[in-house]
Design a protein around this motif. Sequence first.
Motif, PDB file in Angstrom:
ATOM      1  N   CYS A  16       0.854  -1.182   0.000  1.00  0.00           N
ATOM      2  CA  CYS A  16       0.000   0.000   0.000  1.00  0.00           C
ATOM      3  C   CYS A  16       0.895   1.240   0.000  1.00  0.00           C
ATOM      4  O   CYS A  16       2.051   1.181   0.405  1.00  0.00           O
ATOM      5  CB  CYS A  16      -0.958  -0.006   1.177  1.00  0.00           C
ATOM      6  N   ASP A  17       0.370   2.358  -0.476  1.00  0.00           N
ATOM      7  CA  ASP A  17       1.146   3.594  -0.546  1.00  0.00           C
ATOM      8  C   ASP A  17       1.298   4.266   0.805  1.00  0.00           C
ATOM      9  O   ASP A  17       2.225   5.042   1.019  1.00  0.00           O
ATOM     10  CB  ASP A  17       0.479   4.584  -1.510  1.00  0.00           C
ATOM     11  N   TYR A  18       0.380   4.005   1.705  1.00  0.00           N
ATOM     12  CA  TYR A  18       0.363   4.630   3.024  1.00  0.00           C
ATOM     13  C   TYR A  18      -0.367   3.692   3.979  1.00  0.00           C
ATOM     14  O   TYR A  18      -0.978   2.708   3.547  1.00  0.00           O
ATOM     15  CB  TYR A  18      -0.327   5.996   2.969  1.00  0.00           C
ATOM     16  N   ILE A  19      -0.311   3.968   5.272  1.00  0.00           N
ATOM     17  CA  ILE A  19      -1.015   3.153   6.250  1.00  0.00           C
ATOM     18  C   ILE A  19      -2.486   3.106   5.866  1.00  0.00           C
ATOM     19  O   ILE A  19      -3.113   4.134   5.617  1.00  0.00           O
ATOM     20  CB  ILE A  19      -0.852   3.727   7.669  1.00  0.00           C
ATOM     21  N   THR A  20      -3.033   1.905   5.791  1.00  0.00           N
ATOM     22  CA  THR A  20      -4.412   1.709   5.370  1.00  0.00           C
ATOM     23  C   THR A  20      -5.163   0.974   6.478  1.00  0.00           C
ATOM     24  O   THR A  20      -4.648   0.011   7.038  1.00  0.00           O
ATOM     25  CB  THR A  20      -4.453   0.888   4.065  1.00  0.00           C
ATOM     26  N   THR A  21      -6.363   1.452   6.782  1.00  0.00           N
ATOM     27  CA  THR A  21      -7.145   0.890   7.874  1.00  0.00           C
ATOM     28  C   THR A  21      -8.513   0.447   7.382  1.00  0.00           C
ATOM     29  O   THR A  21      -9.141   1.147   6.584  1.00  0.00           O
ATOM     30  CB  THR A  21      -7.343   1.940   8.988  1.00  0.00           C
ATOM     31  N   GLY A  22      -8.959  -0.707   7.838  1.00  0.00           N
ATOM     32  CA  GLY A  22     -10.300  -1.191   7.574  1.00  0.00           C
ATOM     33  C   GLY A  22     -10.780  -1.959   8.790  1.00  0.00           C
ATOM     34  O   GLY A  22     -10.100  -2.877   9.242  1.00  0.00           O
ATOM     35  N   ALA A  23     -11.905  -1.531   9.361  1.00  0.00           N
ATOM     36  CA  ALA A  23     -12.453  -2.138  10.582  1.00  0.00           C
ATOM     37  C   ALA A  23     -11.375  -2.119  11.669  1.00  0.00           C
ATOM     38  O   ALA A  23     -10.890  -1.047  12.019  1.00  0.00           O
ATOM     39  CB  ALA A  23     -12.997  -3.520  10.309  1.00  0.00           C
ATOM     40  N   ASN A  24     -10.950  -3.263  12.165  1.00  0.00           N
ATOM     41  CA  ASN A  24      -9.913  -3.300  13.201  1.00  0.00           C
ATOM     42  C   ASN A  24      -8.582  -3.818  12.654  1.00  0.00           C
ATOM     43  O   ASN A  24      -7.774  -4.382  13.369  1.00  0.00           O
ATOM     44  CB  ASN A  24     -10.374  -4.144  14.394  1.00  0.00           C
ATOM     45  N   GLN A  25      -8.345  -3.587  11.362  1.00  0.00           N
ATOM     46  CA  GLN A  25      -7.125  -4.053  10.699  1.00  0.00           C
ATOM     47  C   GLN A  25      -6.329  -2.863  10.163  1.00  0.00           C
ATOM     48  O   GLN A  25      -6.903  -1.921   9.627  1.00  0.00           O
ATOM     49  CB  GLN A  25      -7.498  -4.977   9.553  1.00  0.00           C
ATOM     50  N   VAL A  26      -5.006  -2.931  10.313  1.00  0.00           N
ATOM     51  CA  VAL A  26      -4.112  -1.873   9.834  1.00  0.00           C
ATOM     52  C   VAL A  26      -3.035  -2.523   8.968  1.00  0.00           C
ATOM     53  O   VAL A  26      -2.329  -3.417   9.429  1.00  0.00           O
ATOM     54  CB  VAL A  26      -3.462  -1.120  11.015  1.00  0.00           C
ATOM     55  N   TRP A  27      -2.933  -2.079   7.712  1.00  0.00           N
ATOM     56  CA  TRP A  27      -1.921  -2.584   6.786  1.00  0.00           C
ATOM     57  C   TRP A  27      -0.790  -1.574   6.727  1.00  0.00           C
ATOM     58  O   TRP A  27      -1.036  -0.380   6.523  1.00  0.00           O
ATOM     59  CB  TRP A  27      -2.515  -2.795   5.395  1.00  0.00           C
ATOM     60  N   ILE A  28       0.449  -2.032   6.898  1.00  0.00           N
ATOM     61  CA  ILE A  28       1.582  -1.110   6.980  1.00  0.00           C
ATOM     62  C   ILE A  28       2.694  -1.410   5.987  1.00  0.00           C
ATOM     63  O   ILE A  28       3.763  -0.811   6.065  1.00  0.00           O
ATOM     64  CB  ILE A  28       2.167  -1.072   8.409  1.00  0.00           C
ATOM     65  N   ASP A  29       2.504  -2.283   5.030  1.00  0.00           N
ATOM     66  CA  ASP A  29       3.570  -2.671   4.102  1.00  0.00           C
ATOM     67  C   ASP A  29       3.688  -1.639   2.977  1.00  0.00           C
ATOM     68  O   ASP A  29       3.189  -1.834   1.872  1.00  0.00           O
ATOM     69  CB  ASP A  29       3.294  -4.060   3.541  1.00  0.00           C
ATOM     70  N   THR A  30       4.362  -0.524   3.275  1.00  0.00           N
ATOM     71  CA  THR A  30       4.444   0.596   2.337  1.00  0.00           C
ATOM     72  C   THR A  30       5.728   0.633   1.525  1.00  0.00           C
ATOM     73  O   THR A  30       5.807   1.370   0.550  1.00  0.00           O
ATOM     74  CB  THR A  30       4.337   1.924   3.105  1.00  0.00           C
ATOM     75  N   VAL A  31       6.724  -0.126   1.882  1.00  0.00           N
ATOM     76  CA  VAL A  31       8.054   0.037   1.292  1.00  0.00           C
ATOM     77  C   VAL A  31       8.094  -0.262  -0.211  1.00  0.00           C
ATOM     78  O   VAL A  31       8.779   0.437  -0.957  1.00  0.00           O
ATOM     79  CB  VAL A  31       9.122  -0.769   2.067  1.00  0.00           C
ATOM     80  N   MET A  32       7.368  -1.244  -0.674  1.00  0.00           N
ATOM     81  CA  MET A  32       7.445  -1.593  -2.097  1.00  0.00           C
ATOM     82  C   MET A  32       6.811  -0.535  -2.997  1.00  0.00           C
ATOM     83  O   MET A  32       7.289  -0.272  -4.081  1.00  0.00           O
ATOM     84  CB  MET A  32       6.786  -2.955  -2.351  1.00  0.00           C
ATOM     85  N   ARG A  33       5.734   0.079  -2.555  1.00  0.00           N
ATOM     86  CA  ARG A  33       5.056   1.075  -3.392  1.00  0.00           C
ATOM     87  C   ARG A  33       5.578   2.483  -3.194  1.00  0.00           C
ATOM     88  O   ARG A  33       5.663   3.250  -4.133  1.00  0.00           O
ATOM     89  CB  ARG A  33       3.560   1.046  -3.130  1.00  0.00           C
ATOM     90  N   SER A  34       5.890   2.841  -1.951  1.00  0.00           N
ATOM     91  CA  SER A  34       6.279   4.228  -1.680  1.00  0.00           C
ATOM     92  C   SER A  34       7.779   4.398  -1.498  1.00  0.00           C
ATOM     93  O   SER A  34       8.278   5.521  -1.552  1.00  0.00           O
ATOM     94  CB  SER A  34       5.573   4.733  -0.422  1.00  0.00           C
ATOM     95  N   GLY A  35       8.480   3.295  -1.230  1.00  0.00           N
ATOM     96  CA  GLY A  35       9.908   3.391  -0.943  1.00  0.00           C
ATOM     97  C   GLY A  35      10.199   3.783   0.498  1.00  0.00           C
ATOM     98  O   GLY A  35      11.345   3.910   0.892  1.00  0.00           O
TER      99      GLY A  35
END
Length: 52
Positions: A16-35
Amino acid sequence: MRIENVDAVVMGHVGCDYITTGANQVWIDTVMRSGRLTVIDSGRVFEEVEHG
């Protein structure tokens, strides 16, 4: 979709390009898209799920 019986879940391996949140989940894998590597403390995780 909310994951039952937990307050928050932090996940990676979904780019993902930035921290992404849905319900009680947070995705933080930004390095591949944003560097940029994302490091997040537990307080911010709970803020994200409360306001996301």
